[in-house]
Write an enzyme that holds these catalytic residues in place. Structure first.
Site, mmCIF file in Angstrom:
data_model
loop_
_atom_site.group_PDB
_atom_site.id
_atom_site.type_symbol
_atom_site.label_atom_id
_atom_site.label_comp_id
_atom_site.label_asym_id
_atom_site.label_seq_id
_atom_site.Cartn_x
_atom_site.Cartn_y
_atom_site.Cartn_z
ATOM 1 N N LYS A 113 -6.244 -1.323 5.366
ATOM 2 C CA LYS A 113 -6.343 -1.475 3.906
ATOM 3 C C LYS A 113 -7.581 -0.738 3.376
ATOM 4 O O LYS A 113 -7.543 -0.110 2.319
ATOM 5 C CB LYS A 113 -6.410 -2.958 3.524
ATOM 6 C CG LYS A 113 -5.066 -3.666 3.597
ATOM 7 C CD LYS A 113 -4.329 -3.488 2.288
ATOM 8 C CE LYS A 113 -3.016 -4.206 2.139
ATOM 9 N NZ LYS A 113 -2.086 -4.247 3.225
ATOM 10 N N LYS A 193 6.952 3.320 7.935
ATOM 11 C CA LYS A 193 7.665 2.075 7.656
ATOM 12 C C LYS A 193 8.255 2.102 6.252
ATOM 13 O O LYS A 193 7.618 2.654 5.347
ATOM 14 C CB LYS A 193 6.661 0.916 7.738
ATOM 15 C CG LYS A 193 7.070 -0.169 8.684
ATOM 16 C CD LYS A 193 6.013 -1.230 8.772
ATOM 17 C CE LYS A 193 6.085 -2.201 7.626
ATOM 18 N NZ LYS A 193 5.332 -3.435 7.857
ATOM 19 N N LYS A 196 7.450 0.357 -0.552
ATOM 20 C CA LYS A 196 7.614 0.788 -1.946
ATOM 21 C C LYS A 196 6.733 2.000 -2.279
ATOM 22 O O LYS A 196 6.944 2.655 -3.292
ATOM 23 C CB LYS A 196 7.354 -0.358 -2.909
ATOM 24 C CG LYS A 196 5.936 -0.881 -2.881
ATOM 25 C CD LYS A 196 5.745 -1.940 -3.947
ATOM 26 C CE LYS A 196 4.360 -2.535 -3.839
ATOM 27 N NZ LYS A 196 4.100 -3.595 -4.781
#
Ligand code: TRP
Length: 325
Positions: A113, A193, A196
């Site tokens: 992240k 993966k 969105k």
């Protein structure tokens, strides 16, 4: 009966990666009637990266509708919103004192992240501790999760062990349950993966028929022409075969046989038909649910109060074990 616990982070609409990776399994476990299933919307977990309140609201509601439409049944499972209870965060605070900052700053998801540019706030660092509390407060035996959550589950077991060693046996060490397709890849990049952040390769549960066909037909394949299941060397077509397999419950080898001597075009067409026929059932349910927003909120309150009874009772025991009066 054994306890199954899982949290689903509201990150907007559900896509088939979420569905096939975790939710399908969670629903199977629920429908087997062999477990006490506790499922919740992990809304607190979704606050760790930047968000807008108006959008957050919509994301949470979309997630609830998608989960109910997919088959989470509040008559069979305890289904609620994490932030409707205070017990998870209270237990998280207790667990905070059992771990070093170093252990948390070394977690894969945290580092990822930060590499993606998110602000390293304390919530992001502490995320796995709250997750451990979510799980351990219900004395979970099994946790259906995606592959990317395995490290968090390992940490959960460590926390259980550290607590038990220090304060006396109380927690079980929960085991993850993976689906047979824990990693659905993007339709236009078999190395990434489904997510969105790659919109055209991301098939949403709520996508209308035209979108489903468009996305599947434009999915990348490779320059060969034979349909073959070979995840190592031919990841793109193998990803599509796996999706076919999961929606049809036909093993990949049989699918390959069926489409022998047929081209990609025909295979993709059948896949789109299959996916649409399955998602149509969910679409119809979604429409029904959207008429009853009030009832859905009531249902979630009811779920929260059932969960709270269990969580409160366990938290009391935990507090007394560590000497709080
Ligand atoms: N971290 C999980 C995810 O991103 C969501 C989650 C929060 C969770 N609490 C949980 C999953 C407890 C399982 C159990 O998917």
């Amino acid at each position: 009966m054994k306890n199954v616990v899982s949290g689903l982070k509201p990150s907007g609409k559900l896509h088939i990666g979420n569905y096939l990776g975790v939710i399908k399994k969670a629903i199977e476990l629920q429908n087997s009637n062999k477990y006490n299933c506790i499922y919740f919307i992990a809304d607190y977990h979704s606050l760790t990266v930047d968000f807008k309140p108006q959008e957050k609201k919509v994301e949470i509601f979309e997630m609830i509708i998608d989960l109910l439409a997919s088959g989470i049944n509040p008559k069979k499972s305890i289904f609620f919103i994490q932030s409707h209870l205070n017990e998870h965060t209270a237990l998280g605070w207790i667990f905070n004192n059992l771990l070093s900052v170093n252990r948390l700053s070394g977690m894969i998801e945290y580092k990822e992240k930060i590499n993606e540019g998110h602000i390293p706030n304390v919530g992001l660092l502490d995320y796995p501790v709250l997750m451990a509390a979510d799980i351990l407060i219900y004395n979970a035996d099994f946790v259906p999760v995606g592959e990317d959550q395995l490290q968090h589950l390992e940490l959960t077991r460590d926390i259980a062990r550290i607590f038990n060693n220090r304060f006396g046996l109380f927690f079980k060490e929960p085991k993850p349950i993976l689906t047979s397709i824990p990693r659905v890849m993007s339709l236009n990049n078999p190395n990434k993966k489904m997510s969105k952040t790659l919109p055209s390769g991301c098939l949403y549960i709520s996508d209308p028929k035209e979108e489903i066909f468009k996305k599947i037909k434009s999915a990348v394949t490779d320059s060969e022409s034979q349909i073959e299941y070979n995840p190592q060397n031919r990841p793109a077509i193998s990803n599509l075969i796996l999706i076919y397999s999961e929606f049809s419950n036909i093993p990949p080898e049989k699918i390959v046989q069926e489409f022998k001597n047929k081209g990609y075009f025909e295979f993709k067409n059948s896949l789109a038909e299959l996916v649409y026929s399955k998602l149509k059932i969910i679409h119809d349910k979604r429409k029904e649910l959207l008429k009853n927003k009030k009832e859905i909120m009531k249902l979630l309150q009811n779920g929260a109060s059932k969960a709270q009874k269990i969580a409160q009772n366990n938290l009391l025991k935990i507090k007394s074990k560590i000497g709080l009066i």
